[in-house]
Design a protein around this motif. Structure first.
Motif, mmCIF file in Angstrom:
data_model
loop_
_atom_site.group_PDB
_atom_site.id
_atom_site.type_symbol
_atom_site.label_atom_id
_atom_site.label_comp_id
_atom_site.label_asym_id
_atom_site.label_seq_id
_atom_site.Cartn_x
_atom_site.Cartn_y
_atom_site.Cartn_z
ATOM 1 N N ALA A 1 0.556 -1.268 0.620
ATOM 2 C CA ALA A 1 -0.206 0.053 -0.542
ATOM 3 C C ALA A 1 0.558 1.794 0.264
ATOM 4 O O ALA A 1 1.784 1.264 -0.170
ATOM 5 N N LEU A 2 0.536 2.378 0.124
ATOM 6 C CA LEU A 2 1.530 4.184 -0.441
ATOM 7 C C LEU A 2 0.559 4.784 0.433
ATOM 8 O O LEU A 2 -1.076 4.814 0.947
ATOM 9 N N LEU A 3 1.284 5.048 2.053
ATOM 10 C CA LEU A 3 0.702 6.140 2.312
ATOM 11 C C LEU A 3 1.544 7.395 2.235
ATOM 12 O O LEU A 3 2.805 7.578 2.198
ATOM 13 N N LEU A 4 1.145 8.370 2.155
ATOM 14 C CA LEU A 4 1.782 10.049 1.624
ATOM 15 C C LEU A 4 1.626 11.082 3.382
ATOM 16 O O LEU A 4 0.522 10.923 3.754
ATOM 17 N N PRO A 5 1.970 11.946 2.733
ATOM 18 C CA PRO A 5 2.278 13.558 3.830
ATOM 19 C C PRO A 5 0.607 13.450 4.236
ATOM 20 O O PRO A 5 -0.151 13.716 2.895
ATOM 21 N N GLN A 6 -0.020 13.885 5.142
ATOM 22 C CA GLN A 6 -1.050 13.939 5.164
ATOM 23 C C GLN A 6 -2.765 12.762 5.574
ATOM 24 O O GLN A 6 -3.302 12.854 5.305
ATOM 25 N N GLY A 7 -1.929 11.614 4.587
ATOM 26 C CA GLY A 7 -2.807 10.499 4.390
ATOM 27 C C GLY A 7 -3.310 9.532 5.933
ATOM 28 O O GLY A 7 -1.783 9.940 6.845
ATOM 29 N N ARG A 8 -4.231 8.733 5.857
ATOM 30 C CA ARG A 8 -4.050 7.895 6.906
ATOM 31 C C ARG A 8 -4.350 6.418 6.272
ATOM 32 O O ARG A 8 -5.030 6.363 4.821
ATOM 33 N N ILE A 9 -4.067 5.309 7.202
ATOM 34 C CA ILE A 9 -4.000 4.275 6.754
ATOM 35 C C ILE A 9 -4.592 3.125 8.256
ATOM 36 O O ILE A 9 -3.566 3.233 9.116
ATOM 37 N N GLU A 10 -5.345 2.046 8.138
ATOM 38 C CA GLU A 10 -5.449 1.545 9.285
ATOM 39 C C GLU A 10 -4.518 -0.344 8.933
ATOM 40 O O GLU A 10 -4.601 -0.839 8.026
ATOM 41 N N VAL A 11 -4.101 -0.225 9.570
ATOM 42 C CA VAL A 11 -2.857 -1.099 9.644
ATOM 43 C C VAL A 11 -2.915 -2.581 10.694
ATOM 44 O O VAL A 11 -3.467 -2.191 12.134
ATOM 45 N N ARG A 12 -3.132 -3.710 10.468
ATOM 46 C CA ARG A 12 -3.570 -4.986 11.525
ATOM 47 C C ARG A 12 -1.682 -5.548 11.669
ATOM 48 O O ARG A 12 -1.214 -5.645 10.759
ATOM 49 N N LEU A 13 -1.994 -5.880 13.165
ATOM 50 C CA LEU A 13 -0.565 -5.846 13.303
ATOM 51 C C LEU A 13 -0.682 -7.310 14.139
ATOM 52 O O LEU A 13 -1.258 -7.577 15.067
ATOM 53 N N VAL A 14 0.082 -8.794 14.122
ATOM 54 C CA VAL A 14 -0.110 -9.544 14.547
ATOM 55 C C VAL A 14 1.107 -10.595 15.069
ATOM 56 O O VAL A 14 1.100 -11.241 15.865
ATOM 57 N N ASP A 15 2.537 -9.957 14.626
ATOM 58 C CA ASP A 15 3.436 -10.224 14.999
ATOM 59 C C ASP A 15 3.834 -9.885 16.477
ATOM 60 O O ASP A 15 3.942 -9.077 16.129
ATOM 61 N N PRO A 16 4.439 -10.719 17.221
ATOM 62 C CA PRO A 16 5.092 -9.911 17.924
ATOM 63 C C PRO A 16 6.059 -8.916 17.886
ATOM 64 O O PRO A 16 6.082 -7.976 19.219
#
Length: 191
Positions: A13-28
């Motif tokens: 995916a791409l995230l740029l300045p002032q953008g928002r993204i939701e990311v799921r984290l599973v790894d410790p």
């Protein structure tokens, strides 16, 4: 300009300045990284995944802040990131816990500028896109449909294109080529 150490979150995916993204984290290891970022040990950057190579991302990334987080039903963590500053990855190494750490240098963000004339169409189309995709709109407390740079960057984040092609546009000195590209894309679907 000073270089800065940053942990990398690498996604397709791409995230740029002032953008928002939701990311799921599973790894410790990723959870520990989030804790370290929140404690101020180092900064965080979001990088677009590259099909092959080391590191497994393109050299253009975005420094970001964690602005929200939620524990999901399966006990994994979801974080919302907001892009702050474009950065260039000078070097990166993978730690024993599989996390990538990088040395970065800040890059120039695109400057705000008003949308005028026929380019208002790309702003109106983005507003319609968000109406159809309310889950993306919910990430933002404010939208800036009057700002050409903001609108152009949001289009680059959501267009179904290869990351390498998006980054050709991202690495331009301003948003003009992206505005032209998106306008032609919209016009070709209207005709």
């Amino acid at each position: 300009m000073q270089t800065r150490e940053m942990a990398l979150i690498i996604r397709d995916a791409l995230l740029l300045p002032q953008g928002r993204i939701e990311v799921r984290l599973v790894d410790p290891g990723q959870l520990r990284m989030v804790a370290d970022v929140l404690k101020g040990k180092y900064h965080l950057a979001f990088a677009a995944m590259k099909p092959s190579g080391t590191p497994p991302c393109y050299p253009t990334a975005t420094q970001c802040e964690i602005i929200d987080f939620n524990q999901l039903e399966d006990d994994t963590l979801s974080i919302v990131l907001e892009g702050q500053q474009r950065v260039s990855i000078l070097s990166a190494a993978q730690a024993k816990d599989k996390l990538w750490m990088s040395r970065t240098l800040p890059c120039q963000n695109w400057q705000e500028e008003p949308i005028k004339g026929e380019f208002e169409l790309i702003s109106a189309a983005l507003e319609q896109f968000y109406e159809v995709n309310p889950d993306l709109l919910e990430l933002y407390s404010q939208v800036h449909l009057e700002d050409a740079a903001w609108v152009s960057q949001r289009w680059l984040e959501v267009l179904p294109m290869y990351n390498r092609d998006k980054l050709v546009l991202v690495n331009q000195p301003d948003c003009h080529k992206t505005m032209d590209f998106v306008l032609q894309l919209i016009k070709s679907h209207v005709d």
